[in-house]
Design a protein around this motif. Structure first.
Motif, short mmCIF file in Angstrom:
data_model
loop_
_atom_site.label_atom_id
_atom_site.label_comp_id
_atom_site.label_asym_id
_atom_site.label_seq_id
_atom_site.Cartn_x
_atom_site.Cartn_y
_atom_site.Cartn_z
N ASP A 287 2.91 25.31 3.04
CA ASP A 287 3.55 25.22 4.34
C ASP A 287 5.03 24.87 4.13
O ASP A 287 5.36 23.98 3.34
N HIS B 202 7.11 23.11 5.60
CA HIS B 202 7.48 21.70 5.80
C HIS B 202 7.26 20.89 4.53
O HIS B 202 7.98 19.91 4.28
N ASP C 152 4.86 11.51 7.53
CA ASP C 152 5.96 12.47 7.37
C ASP C 152 7.08 11.87 6.55
O ASP C 152 7.37 10.67 6.65
N VAL D 226 -0.55 11.44 4.89
CA VAL D 226 -0.26 12.20 6.11
C VAL D 226 0.92 11.61 6.86
O VAL D 226 1.12 11.89 8.05
N TRP E 100 -0.37 17.68 6.68
CA TRP E 100 -0.50 17.36 8.09
C TRP E 100 -1.67 16.40 8.32
O TRP E 100 -2.62 16.35 7.54
N HIS F 48 -5.39 23.84 5.96
CA HIS F 48 -5.44 22.69 6.87
C HIS F 48 -5.92 23.08 8.25
O HIS F 48 -6.72 22.38 8.87
N ASP F 49 -5.45 24.21 8.76
CA ASP F 49 -5.80 24.60 10.13
C ASP F 49 -7.29 24.83 10.26
O ASP F 49 -7.91 24.42 11.26
#
Length: 291
Positions: free
Chosen positions: A19, A21, A267, A265, A68, A41-42
Motif C-alpha cells: 500500500d 501509505h 500511523d 497499527v 492499517w 488487509h481489505d
C-alpha cells in the motif's frame, strides 16, 4: 543473518506492491535486509477468509505487522492464519487487545491520563451508569478504540455529563458515525484543557525508542520533549512488545497520556524517518533463530 519478517498491507489496486501509505517503511525494511511480505488487509478487515488474506506470506519465523487498523477479533484471525504457515506475530492477540482497546491499558496509566468510565456495548442504561460514575462536568466521548474528534461538537465533546439527554445525543451520533467500526462500547473521559500539539512516542519492549510529532500535526515537533518519567514505569509494567503513547501538555504544564495504542497499527507521521522506525523494530524484535 536471519531477521524478523515485516508484514505490510498490499495495494488494493496493485496487490503485488505494498500500500502506498506504507511503501516507505517497506522500502526501509528491504534496505535493511529484512524480508517483507504483503497481506490483503481489505479482505481480512471485511471478514473474509484469513488464509486467503495471507496467501502471499511464505517466510516462516517471527513477524511484525505494520499496516492499517484491525479489530481485535480480526487480528486474532490474522494470527491464527499466519501460525498455520509457521509465521508467528510478536504481539499476541491478547496483548494486541490490551494495547488497542482503552479498557486494556487504562488501569495501568490511570494516574497520568484523564479519568474514564466505559460501557460494554451501546445500551443507554449502561451509558447513563458510566456517565453518573464519572460525575458532572465536561467529558470527551469515544468507543474502546477511537473517537470521532473531527466531529467534535456533535459526536465527541459532552459539555456536561449531568445533562443526560444531551450526552446521549452525542453518544447516538458517535454510534452512527462509527457504524460497523464501533468497538466494544462507549468511553467517557474527563475533559482536560491542553495546549500545543500532541506528541507521539514509540515504545519497544517497554522502552521509549522514538519521540516526535503526532500524525495529525506532522510539522509540529514537541518543544523541549515530553516528560516520560511518569508513564515510563506504567508502560513497562503493561508488558507490551510494541506500542505508541500519545501525550499532550495540560494548561498547568503537566504532560498527560492521551492514548496508548498497538504500534503495529499506529500511523507514522510524515516527519518521522521510516528507516528510524524500522531499524528500531529490527534491533528489538525476536528473529527466527531465537524461536
Amino acid at each position: 543473518m536471519d531477521t524478523v519478517l515485516l508484514l505490510f498491507p498490499a495495494d488494493p489496486l496493485r496487490p503485488r506492491r505494498p500500500d502506498p501509505h506504507f511503501a516507505p517503511e517497506a522500502d526501509a525494511a528491504r534496505a535493511a535486509g529484512a524480508p517483507v511480505a504483503l497481506i490483503d488487509h481489505d479482505l481480512l478487515a471485511a471478514g473474509g477468509d484469513p488464509a486467503r488474506a495471507v496467501a502471499a506470506v511464505r517466510t516462516p519465523g517471527w513477524a511484525v505487522y505494520r499496516g492499517w487498523m484491525l479489530s481485535s477479533d480480526r487480528y486474532a484471525a490474522l494470527t491464527e492464519a499466519l501460525a498455520a504457515r509457521d509465521v508467528h506475530l510478536w504481539t499476541t492477540p491478547e496483548r494486541y487487545r490490551r494495547a488497542h482497546e482503552l479498557p486494556g491499558w487504562y488501569a495501568a496509566l490511570a494516574a497520568v491520563t484523564p479519568a474514564s468510565a466505559w460501557t460494554a456495548g451501546s445500551d443507554r442504561a449502561a451509558f447513563d451508569e458510566a456517565r453518573r460514575a464519572l460525575g458532572p462536568g465536561p467529558a470527551v466521548l469515544r468507543d474502546h478504540v477511537k473517537s470521532a474528534k473531527h466531529h467534535w461538537h456533535e459526536a465527541a465533546f459532552v459539555p456536561d455529563l449531568a445533562d443526560g439527554a444531551a450526552a446521549w445525543r452525542v453518544a447516538t451520533r458517535l454510534r452512527e458515525l462509527r457504524q460497523d467500526d464501533f468497538a466494544g462500547g462507549f468511553v467517557l473521559r474527563r475533559f482536560e484543557p491542553f495546549t500545543g500539539a500532541e506528541v507521539r512516542t514509540w515504545w519497544i519492549g517497554g522502552r521509549c525508542v522514538l519521540a516526535g510529532a503526532h500524525p495529525d500535526t506532522p510539522e509540529q515537533p514537541p518543544e523541549g520533549g515530553p516528560d516520560l518519567s511518569l508513564p515510563a514505569a506504567a508502560v513497562a509494567a503493561l508488558d507490551l512488545p510494541f506500542v505508541t503513547v500519545d501525550l499532550a501538555r495540560r494548561t498547568d504544564g503537566r504532560w498527560r497520556v492521551i492514548e496508548l495504542g498497538d504500534g503495529q497499527v499506529s500511523d507514522r507521521p510524515a516527519s518521522l524517518d521510516p528507516a528510524a522506525l524500522i531499524e528500531a523494530l529490527l534491533a528489538a524484535a525476536p528473529t527466527p533463530a531465537s524461536r
